[in-house]
Scaffold this motif. Sequence first.
Motif, PDB file in Angstrom:
ATOM      1  N   ARG A  31     -34.148  45.991  26.279  1.00 57.36           N
ATOM      2  CA  ARG A  31     -34.278  47.599  26.048  1.00 57.36           C
ATOM      3  C   ARG A  31     -33.281  47.982  25.195  1.00 57.36           C
ATOM      4  O   ARG A  31     -31.975  47.554  25.467  1.00 57.36           O
ATOM      5  N   TYR A  32     -33.450  48.935  24.168  1.00 54.77           N
ATOM      6  CA  TYR A  32     -32.487  49.395  23.221  1.00 54.77           C
ATOM      7  C   TYR A  32     -32.078  51.042  23.689  1.00 54.77           C
ATOM      8  O   TYR A  32     -33.172  51.498  23.555  1.00 54.77           O
ATOM      9  N   ILE A  33     -30.946  51.359  23.934  1.00 53.55           N
ATOM     10  CA  ILE A  33     -30.796  52.744  24.345  1.00 53.55           C
ATOM     11  C   ILE A  33     -29.493  53.032  23.278  1.00 53.55           C
ATOM     12  O   ILE A  33     -28.588  52.785  23.346  1.00 53.55           O
ATOM     13  N   ASP A  34     -30.101  54.162  22.481  1.00 53.02           N
ATOM     14  CA  ASP A  34     -29.271  54.499  21.431  1.00 53.02           C
ATOM     15  C   ASP A  34     -28.587  55.915  21.862  1.00 53.02           C
ATOM     16  O   ASP A  34     -29.099  57.043  21.765  1.00 53.02           O
ATOM     17  N   SER A  69     -35.820  61.007  26.023  1.00 52.11           N
ATOM     18  CA  SER A  69     -36.778  59.540  26.249  1.00 52.11           C
ATOM     19  C   SER A  69     -36.744  58.761  24.946  1.00 52.11           C
ATOM     20  O   SER A  69     -37.111  59.244  23.897  1.00 52.11           O
ATOM     21  N   PHE A  70     -37.089  57.657  25.069  1.00 50.93           N
ATOM     22  CA  PHE A  70     -37.176  56.694  23.820  1.00 50.93           C
ATOM     23  C   PHE A  70     -38.450  55.847  24.175  1.00 50.93           C
ATOM     24  O   PHE A  70     -38.616  55.350  25.167  1.00 50.93           O
ATOM     25  N   THR A  71     -39.260  55.597  23.131  1.00 51.91           N
ATOM     26  CA  THR A  71     -40.391  54.809  23.287  1.00 51.91           C
ATOM     27  C   THR A  71     -39.851  53.215  22.977  1.00 51.91           C
ATOM     28  O   THR A  71     -38.908  53.075  22.710  1.00 51.91           O
ATOM     29  N   PRO A  72     -40.659  52.135  23.789  1.00 46.37           N
ATOM     30  CA  PRO A  72     -40.134  50.909  23.570  1.00 46.37           C
ATOM     31  C   PRO A  72     -39.925  50.551  21.909  1.00 46.37           C
ATOM     32  O   PRO A  72     -40.809  51.112  21.137  1.00 46.37           O
ATOM     33  N   LEU A  73     -38.909  49.786  21.772  1.00 47.24           N
ATOM     34  CA  LEU A  73     -38.534  49.334  20.321  1.00 47.24           C
ATOM     35  C   LEU A  73     -39.543  48.600  19.796  1.00 47.24           C
ATOM     36  O   LEU A  73     -40.218  47.580  20.681  1.00 47.24           O
ATOM     37  N   THR A  74     -40.093  48.517  18.453  1.00 47.25           N
ATOM     38  CA  THR A  74     -40.916  47.693  17.822  1.00 47.25           C
ATOM     39  C   THR A  74     -40.016  47.307  16.605  1.00 47.25           C
ATOM     40  O   THR A  74     -39.182  47.979  16.088  1.00 47.25           O
ATOM     41  N   ARG A  75     -40.741  46.324  15.459  1.00 43.28           N
ATOM     42  CA  ARG A  75     -39.968  46.132  14.283  1.00 43.28           C
ATOM     43  C   ARG A  75     -40.022  47.352  13.501  1.00 43.28           C
ATOM     44  O   ARG A  75     -39.482  47.727  12.487  1.00 43.28           O
ATOM     45  N   ASP A  76     -41.031  48.420  13.717  1.00 49.28           N
ATOM     46  CA  ASP A  76     -41.251  49.673  13.127  1.00 49.28           C
ATOM     47  C   ASP A  76     -40.122  50.652  13.599  1.00 49.28           C
ATOM     48  O   ASP A  76     -40.200  52.059  13.140  1.00 49.28           O
ATOM     49  N   GLY A  77     -39.251  50.166  14.681  1.00 50.20           N
ATOM     50  CA  GLY A  77     -38.259  51.188  15.386  1.00 50.20           C
ATOM     51  C   GLY A  77     -38.995  51.864  16.571  1.00 50.20           C
ATOM     52  O   GLY A  77     -39.864  51.488  17.102  1.00 50.20           O
ATOM     53  N   ASN A  78     -38.277  52.762  17.024  1.00 52.30           N
ATOM     54  CA  ASN A  78     -38.924  53.553  18.039  1.00 52.30           C
ATOM     55  C   ASN A  78     -38.819  55.236  17.963  1.00 52.30           C
ATOM     56  O   ASN A  78     -38.167  55.544  17.115  1.00 52.30           O
ATOM     57  N   THR A  79     -39.304  55.879  18.715  1.00 53.24           N
ATOM     58  CA  THR A  79     -39.439  57.216  18.739  1.00 53.24           C
ATOM     59  C   THR A  79     -38.710  57.893  19.850  1.00 53.24           C
ATOM     60  O   THR A  79     -38.397  57.278  20.962  1.00 53.24           O
ATOM     61  N   VAL A 126     -30.671  45.473  29.095  1.00 49.32           N
ATOM     62  CA  VAL A 126     -30.364  46.671  28.235  1.00 49.32           C
ATOM     63  C   VAL A 126     -29.209  46.302  27.221  1.00 49.32           C
ATOM     64  O   VAL A 126     -28.280  45.802  27.700  1.00 49.32           O
ATOM     65  N   ILE A 127     -29.407  46.837  26.074  1.00 48.05           N
ATOM     66  CA  ILE A 127     -28.387  47.046  25.093  1.00 48.05           C
ATOM     67  C   ILE A 127     -28.110  48.466  24.900  1.00 48.05           C
ATOM     68  O   ILE A 127     -29.029  49.141  24.497  1.00 48.05           O
ATOM     69  N   MET A 128     -27.075  48.727  25.028  1.00 50.19           N
ATOM     70  CA  MET A 128     -26.843  50.244  24.853  1.00 50.19           C
ATOM     71  C   MET A 128     -25.609  50.544  23.811  1.00 50.19           C
ATOM     72  O   MET A 128     -24.784  49.812  24.089  1.00 50.19           O
ATOM     73  N   ASP A 129     -25.782  51.295  23.084  1.00 52.81           N
ATOM     74  CA  ASP A 129     -24.806  51.503  22.025  1.00 52.81           C
ATOM     75  C   ASP A 129     -24.057  53.000  21.932  1.00 52.81           C
ATOM     76  O   ASP A 129     -24.973  53.554  22.244  1.00 52.81           O
ATOM     77  N   GLY A 130     -22.888  53.263  21.537  1.00 54.11           N
ATOM     78  CA  GLY A 130     -22.245  54.319  21.875  1.00 54.11           C
ATOM     79  C   GLY A 130     -20.770  54.299  21.283  1.00 54.11           C
ATOM     80  O   GLY A 130     -20.345  53.283  20.251  1.00 54.11           O
ATOM     81  N   ARG A 131     -20.062  55.124  21.931  1.00 55.11           N
ATOM     82  CA  ARG A 131     -18.627  55.329  21.798  1.00 55.11           C
ATOM     83  C   ARG A 131     -17.829  54.943  22.921  1.00 55.11           C
ATOM     84  O   ARG A 131     -16.701  54.326  22.878  1.00 55.11           O
ATOM     85  N   ASP A 132     -18.375  55.210  24.044  1.00 51.54           N
ATOM     86  CA  ASP A 132     -17.745  54.980  25.298  1.00 51.54           C
ATOM     87  C   ASP A 132     -18.502  54.231  26.492  1.00 51.54           C
ATOM     88  O   ASP A 132     -18.472  54.326  27.589  1.00 51.54           O
ATOM     89  N   ILE A 133     -19.396  53.309  25.880  1.00 54.30           N
ATOM     90  CA  ILE A 133     -20.355  52.512  26.831  1.00 54.30           C
ATOM     91  C   ILE A 133     -19.501  51.577  27.462  1.00 54.30           C
ATOM     92  O   ILE A 133     -19.265  51.549  29.049  1.00 54.30           O
ATOM     93  N   GLY A 134     -18.443  50.776  26.935  1.00 58.14           N
ATOM     94  CA  GLY A 134     -17.677  49.740  27.651  1.00 58.14           C
ATOM     95  C   GLY A 134     -16.702  50.521  28.553  1.00 58.14           C
ATOM     96  O   GLY A 134     -16.190  49.893  29.571  1.00 58.14           O
ATOM     97  N   THR A 135     -16.351  51.724  28.154  1.00 61.17           N
ATOM     98  CA  THR A 135     -14.955  52.449  28.709  1.00 61.17           C
ATOM     99  C   THR A 135     -15.252  53.157  29.933  1.00 61.17           C
ATOM    100  O   THR A 135     -14.879  53.409  30.880  1.00 61.17           O
ATOM    101  N   VAL A 136     -16.612  53.862  29.737  1.00 64.38           N
ATOM    102  CA  VAL A 136     -16.782  54.887  30.698  1.00 64.38           C
ATOM    103  C   VAL A 136     -18.169  54.995  31.467  1.00 64.38           C
ATOM    104  O   VAL A 136     -18.515  54.738  32.555  1.00 64.38           O
TER     105      VAL A 136
END
Length: 223
Positions: A31-34, A69-79, A126-136
């Motif tokens: 899962r990808y969490i933006d 919330s996020f819909t599951p990711l596909t090649r067309d992106g997610n919502t 899960v793959i989560m991206d941001g600015r403070d994911i690894g630190t906080v």
Amino acid sequence: MDRKLVIAIDGPAGAGKSTTAKELALDLNYRYIDTGAMYRAITLLALENDISMEDEDGLTRLAEEAEISFTPLTRDGNTVYLNKRDVTDAIRTSLVNNNVSFVAKVAGVRHALVSKQREMAQNGGVIMDGRDIGTVVLPEADLKIFLTASLKTRTQRRLDELQDKGEVVEYDTIKDNLETRDSIDSCRDVAPLKKANDAIGIDTTGMTIKEVVTRIIQLMQGV
Ligand code: DC
């Protein structure tokens, strides 16, 4: 790899975080969490409801009450859904770009969103991206990556992204916005943009997304 990992990807805007994270999530069926989208959604809500970027209590209340919330990711992106409304495109405008750092500085907003983010990551894979994911947000993540790229490269990537969406923006305007956001994000008191001590840095200047993804998959194999 059998065990599904938790991967944290941090770095400044335009370093390639979301494109890399999406490719990885699709390749690995994770899962990808933006998390940037979550700060953007609160910014959109504040702009629509005339809540000032200085009204910390008002912004915090929005973040506490918002359902994102996020819909599951596909090649067309997610919502991206905000209170059951599709805001996928509405959170990517220049107006939101120019205001989001002010919202992301507010401790109460961060507190509310960080607890939602931890909940989303609790089952792994899960793959989560941001600015403070690894630190906080996920200090116990299995793998922490800190992506960077030169300002020139980051500006060009954002320009291409906005032009693809039909927005007319000057190169220098984007460069100024990125520099301002980086400085606000890195200098704020709460959870500033910072490489975690145990994160692995990758400079993506001159690298293709595929190369970055391959490098991260190699690193995962060593976990
Ligand atoms: O990654 P992005 O450009 O969509 O992020 C939007 C803004 O949100 C960015 O200026 C920094 C902020 N942000 C943050 O403070 N913490 C996060 N985990 C993700 C984003």
